[in-house]
Design an enzyme around this catalytic site. Structure first.
Site, PDB file in Angstrom:
ATOM      1  N   ASP A 221      45.433  44.875  44.391  1.00 25.23           N
ATOM      2  CA  ASP A 221      44.497  44.729  43.279  1.00 25.23           C
ATOM      3  C   ASP A 221      43.585  45.952  43.208  1.00 25.23           C
ATOM      4  O   ASP A 221      44.015  47.062  43.499  1.00 25.23           O
ATOM      5  CB  ASP A 221      43.687  43.437  43.466  1.00 25.23           C
ATOM      6  CG  ASP A 221      43.336  42.765  42.148  1.00 25.23           C
ATOM      7  OD1 ASP A 221      42.492  43.328  41.431  1.00 25.23           O
ATOM      8  OD2 ASP A 221      43.903  41.709  41.842  1.00 25.23           O
ATOM      9  N   HIS A 265      37.374  42.830  40.130  1.00 22.49           N
ATOM     10  CA  HIS A 265      38.526  41.941  39.973  1.00 22.49           C
ATOM     11  C   HIS A 265      39.127  41.556  41.327  1.00 22.49           C
ATOM     12  O   HIS A 265      39.355  40.374  41.617  1.00 22.49           O
ATOM     13  CB  HIS A 265      39.569  42.631  39.095  1.00 22.49           C
ATOM     14  CG  HIS A 265      40.705  41.757  38.678  1.00 22.49           C
ATOM     15  ND1 HIS A 265      41.824  41.579  39.454  1.00 22.49           N
ATOM     16  CD2 HIS A 265      40.912  41.016  37.564  1.00 22.49           C
ATOM     17  CE1 HIS A 265      42.672  40.770  38.837  1.00 22.49           C
ATOM     18  NE2 HIS A 265      42.144  40.417  37.681  1.00 22.49           N
ATOM     19  N   SER A 573      44.894  35.850  36.356  1.00 16.98           N
ATOM     20  CA  SER A 573      44.512  36.540  37.590  1.00 16.98           C
ATOM     21  C   SER A 573      43.789  35.613  38.552  1.00 16.98           C
ATOM     22  O   SER A 573      43.810  35.825  39.763  1.00 16.98           O
ATOM     23  CB  SER A 573      43.596  37.730  37.273  1.00 16.98           C
ATOM     24  OG  SER A 573      44.309  38.790  36.707  1.00 16.98           O
TER      25      SER A 573
END
Length: 914
Positions: A221, A265, A573
């Site tokens: 990620d 994220h 996600s």
């Protein structure tokens, strides 16, 4: 050496007349074909429409790729997990791996020597791949565009090379950020913890003490903030959750080997899997797992797919048990390099979990890579039950609390502000006649852009805007224009109606809003439904994807400390790490489980979600097997195989299907088969084009069991059910409806969980869908004017336009791929002799849809070069030529002009004048 069989002299001798979908005995004059094309070409071309959408033709003249992935013929060095564990126990693994790597490395070095000594090409090595793929990614340096095709053909002709493909850009993962801030434990907590309850995580933790201990999970990620107390505020040492990792973005600059998260994220994803904070009362799904962190995205911008592949290889070498990939997007195939490598990792015994994507508004067939791979677990998103958010109070005929999707306006907290309805236009697309000084405009979504709406309100003196949705679901307006100085919030359709009711029937009541400084906990009106953003399946050839779903809407988790420590986000996600954590719990519960069985268990013990306001389950094309339930998956001791049924279309479905049931309980059990039908969905227009809006219908298939509907099995015994499906006959077979549902297997002992196998198929022939969007005047072909502006080449011009094919003076064909395509080919026809003479060197294998984004095309440049019948790249002489596009239909094995069902298009004449 690479073979050239697809460029046979037989194909090259064909007349252009044989490019029709059906065989033609006689060959008409090519002028008739051109006239037919002219009749199909309408007066209005797509260009004016594209210019209105802001697409510049100059932007279409993108430079050719300079980065490539080269794959070689020797097998990669990776070994299956069971063999690896055995060799690690005996001490053989390091030497074995070193020897396998050395063999692969020799092939890599031979290739590099050939590039330097024989081709004399400057290049830089980006990454070398040893374990999951035998390949190397390179940047070609200083290669003129006109020489690139020839160099690529020379590389492909190297005996050890099996494939050369351009690297694919991977966009930074998308998610919706709802709020930022640490949750107040004194506020309402139940709704924020329901995700663990509804998926069985809480029961697995309480009843079996499953926390993921001893399992390693890799997070590929944007990196992770290892200083966050939920991860131990450390890296690599005792008590640190993060023990492995690598920064592929800045490998020599990062102070943290795994890559520090400057986006947020990756930290959010890692928290969902493994966060553990007693201080802030926060627990991930598997709080005791060990994390590996692999940063593949920069603070801004995209990455290439070779970086993701390199991270997958590192996760393999670090011995990860589960790998989370909350990335991807757009329609794809399982034959892409990234997807194949993800499948290789899964086949070596690592559980690979990947997001299906956040493109739900684009319609069907939007499964992204690597989620599309058969052996990867493709995850859809369900909405959570409750969430934390900023809010304002509404004071009117009654009072209400309304949450909104971004930060509160500065300096306006706890101050009553008048809310005004636009008198001229409820959608706020017309100038205001009355002043809005000091007021907030209340505007419905639709007709014009959010920027236009907010500018008009700003010009009238408004201090802000509240936009309410015109369709179901939340709204997050984009008003990122430098000239906008006021705030703009989005709310849902139902919230908008609640506020409209405050104005009364005459819309004359005074309504005020008060922004609050504290946050509130809200019930999600779409709780337990599939998120609207979650991408649709099925796969490009009706493969059953997604596989399962998990909570992904309004998920509270960690973010970097500098960004606020905690935040609520939405996206597939967020659902993906939930499943990754669930897989870790399953591996802890049974360390000996076959890793391929993890997906199967999650599927057969999942819980399908209902379609809104009905008692009928939503389509399998949206939710796969349904919401994961780890508690049932762990305690259930029966198995069903296969765990999913792809029925294909009417032309390719089987006459019967068989499910094999194995009783692993300690006592005998009777299993009963039944049927849970799902909503049928239509994602195509009557002409076979995918539509953005998907239509639902309660008509469903019928399950017909061939023999008895129950079997009794002793412990360890196996039995079978045989059955077939009668598709929903009241749905038009010409319209490409997708029907689906679940074959349910229920134990007679009701204390034991039931099982279910999802199925999906198409009622009708998939071969009749549109491929090239011919009905909307695609493909189109453009070339530069003397002034350098790209303009369309159209039929019926008195004289063909001439191009030198030097520099940027070449033509570009723009295609809209309506449905995923296995192999697109472009032939070159001598327009004077009406004979096909060669093919363009087009990388046309495994193309996803492009017609769903107005400014997105599949581009084919034509600079006067082609591959002839001998497989050689040659320059065309001066003359008149046409390009012929051949697009095979789904399930078509043929790739030639006369092989299998296909669509075709012939371009206007292009004159080459060197």
């Amino acid at each position: 050496m690479r073979t050239t069989t697809k460029y046979t002299l037989l194909v090259l001798s064909l007349s252009a007349a044989l490019i029709t979908a059906a065989p033609i005995e006689s060959v008409p004059d090519a002028n008739e074909l051109i006239e037919a094309q002219q009749r199909q070409q309408q007066q209005q071309t797509p260009f004016a429409f594209l210019e209105q959408e802001g697409t510049s033709f100059e932007a279409l003249a993108t430079p050719p790729p300079s980065s490539f992935l080269v794959e070689f013929n020797l097998p990669p060095a990776g070994v299956n997990r069971h063999e690896r564990v055995r060799m690690e126990e005996t001490g053989e693994f390091q030497d074995f791996t070193a020897n396998r790597h050395a063999t692969v490395a020799m092939q890599h070095q031979d290739f590099q020597d050939f590039m330097v000594d024989q081709l004399k090409v400057d290049f830089a090595v980006r990454h070398e791949f040893f374990d999951l793929m035998n390949g190397i990614s390179i940047d070609l340096q200083g290669v003129p565009p006109h020489k690139l095709p020839q160099i690529l053909e020379q590389i492909r002709d190297i005996p050890d090379v099996v494939k050369v493909s351009p690297l694919i850009s991977m966009n930074q993962p998308k998610s919706i950020v709802h709020d930022v801030g640490i949750f107040d434990a004194q506020a309402e907590t139940p709704q924020l913890s329901t995700a663990h309850e509804q998926t069985g995580v809480l029961s697995a933790r309480n009843e079996r003490k499953l926390t993921g201990k001893g399992i390693k999970v890799g997070v590929i990620d944007t990196g992770v903030d290892y200083t966050h107390e939920a991860f131990g505020s450390c890296y690599g040492g005792p008590g640190c959750k993060i023990q492995y990792g690598f920064d592929f973005v800045e490998p020599y600059r990062s102070t943290f080997q795994g890559g520090f998260d400057c986006v947020g994220h990756g930290t959010h994803v890692a928290g969902i899997i493994a966060g553990n904070s007693t201080k802030n009362h926060f627990l991930g799904v598997a709080p005791d797992v060990t994390l590996g962190v692999y940063r593949v995205f920069p603070c801004k911008g995209s990455s290439k797919d070779d970086v993701i592949i390199a991270a997958l290889e590192k996760a393999y070498s670090d011995g990860m048990d589960v790998v989370n990939l909350s990335l991807g997007g757009g329609s794809s195939w399982d034959n892409t390099s990234l997807s194949k490598v993800a499948g290789s990792l899964a086949n070596l015994g690592v559980v690979v979990v990947a997001a299906i994507g956040n493109d739900g508004e684009l319609g069907i067939d939007e499964v992204s890579s690597p989620s599309i791979n058969h052996d990867a677990i493709s995850v859809a998103s369900f909405e959570g039950s409750g969430y934390l958010s900023n809010y304002f109070q509404v004071k009117g005929a009654s009072e209400a609390r309304i949450d909104f999707s971004d930060s509160p306006p500065k300096g306006l907290a706890d101050v009553p502000l008048p809310l005004v309805l636009p008198a001229e236009d409820i959608e706020g697309c017309k100038p205001y006649k009355a002043s809005l000084d000091g007021a907030v405009a209340f505007i419905r979504r639709g007709t014009c852009s959010f920027v236009q709406k907010i500018k008009l309100a700003q010009d009238a003196g408004a201090i802000g805007c509240i936009f309410y949705n015109n369709v179901e679901g939340g709204l997050r307006p984009k008003v990122d224009d430098p000239s906008v100085r006021i705030f703009g919030h989005g709310i849902s359709q139902s919230q908008g109606q609640l506020i409209l009711d405050q104005f009364g029937s005459g819309r004359t009541s005074e309504v005020k809003v008060i922004y609050k400084t504290e946050k509130g906990v809200f019930r999600n009106e779409m709780a337990n439904q599939i998120s609207t953003f979650s991408s649709w399946g099925l796969g490009p050839e009706l493969e059953l994807k997604p596989d399962v779903g998990a909570p992904g809407g309004y998920i509270y988790s960690t973010i970097p400390v500098a960004k606020g420590s905690y935040s609520t986000m939405s996206g597939t996600s967020m659902a993906t790490p939930f499943v990754a954590g669930t897989a870790a719990l399953m591996l802890q519960a049974d360390p000996t489980i076959d890793r391929h069985e993890v997906l199967g268990r999650l599927q057969i013990y999942a819980k399908p979600g209902l379609y809104k306001d009905t008692k009928i389950v939503d389509s399998v094309a949206r939710q796969g097997a349904g919401m994961v339930n780890i508690w049932d998956a762990v305690r259930g001791q029966a198995l069903v195989k296969p765990t999913r049924l792809a029925l294909n279309d009417t032309d390719n479905t089987l006459s019967s299907y068989t499910l094999t049931v194995t009783n692993q309980y300690e006592t005998a059990e009777t299993f009963i088969i039944s049927h849970t039908p799902a909503q049928s969905v239509l994602g195509f227009t009557p002409t076979g084009l995918p539509s953005e809006s998907v239509i639902y219908n309660e008509s469903a298939a019928a399950l017909v069991v061939d023999k008895g509907d129950e079997i009794r099995l002793k412990p360890g015994e196996t039995g079978t059910f045989t059955f077939h499906f009668d598709p929903p006959s009241d749905l038009d077979i010409q319209s490409h409806w997708i029907f689906s549902g679940y074959v349910k297997i229920t134990p007679s002992d009701t204390s034991r969980p039931a099982m279910q196998v999802p199925y999906a198929g198409m009622h009708g022939s998939y071969n009749t869908v549109d491929m090239l969007n011919l009905q909307e005047n695609y493909p189109i072909i453009v070339g530069p004017t003397p002034e350098g502006r790209l303009m369309p080449i159209t039929f019926g011009e008195k004289q063909p336009r001439s191009y030198t094919m030097a520099g940027r003076n070449f033509v570009t064909m723009l295609l809209k791929i309506s449905n995923p395509m296995r192999n697109l080919q472009v032939y070159v026809m001598d327009a004077t002799r009406h004979k096909v003479i060669g093919m363009l060197p087009v990388d046309g294998e495994y193309i996803g849809r492009t017609d769903n984004v107005k400014s997105k095309f599949f581009t084919v440049p034509f600079a006067g070069r082609m591959i002839d019948g001998d497989g050689d790249l040659v320059y065309l002489e001066n003359g008149d030529y046409s390009l012929i596009v051949v697009a095979p239909k789904p399930f078509s094995a043929g790739v030639g002009l006369n092989e299998g069902p296909h669509e075709s298009w012939m371009s206007p004449i292009i004159r080459i004048k060197h």
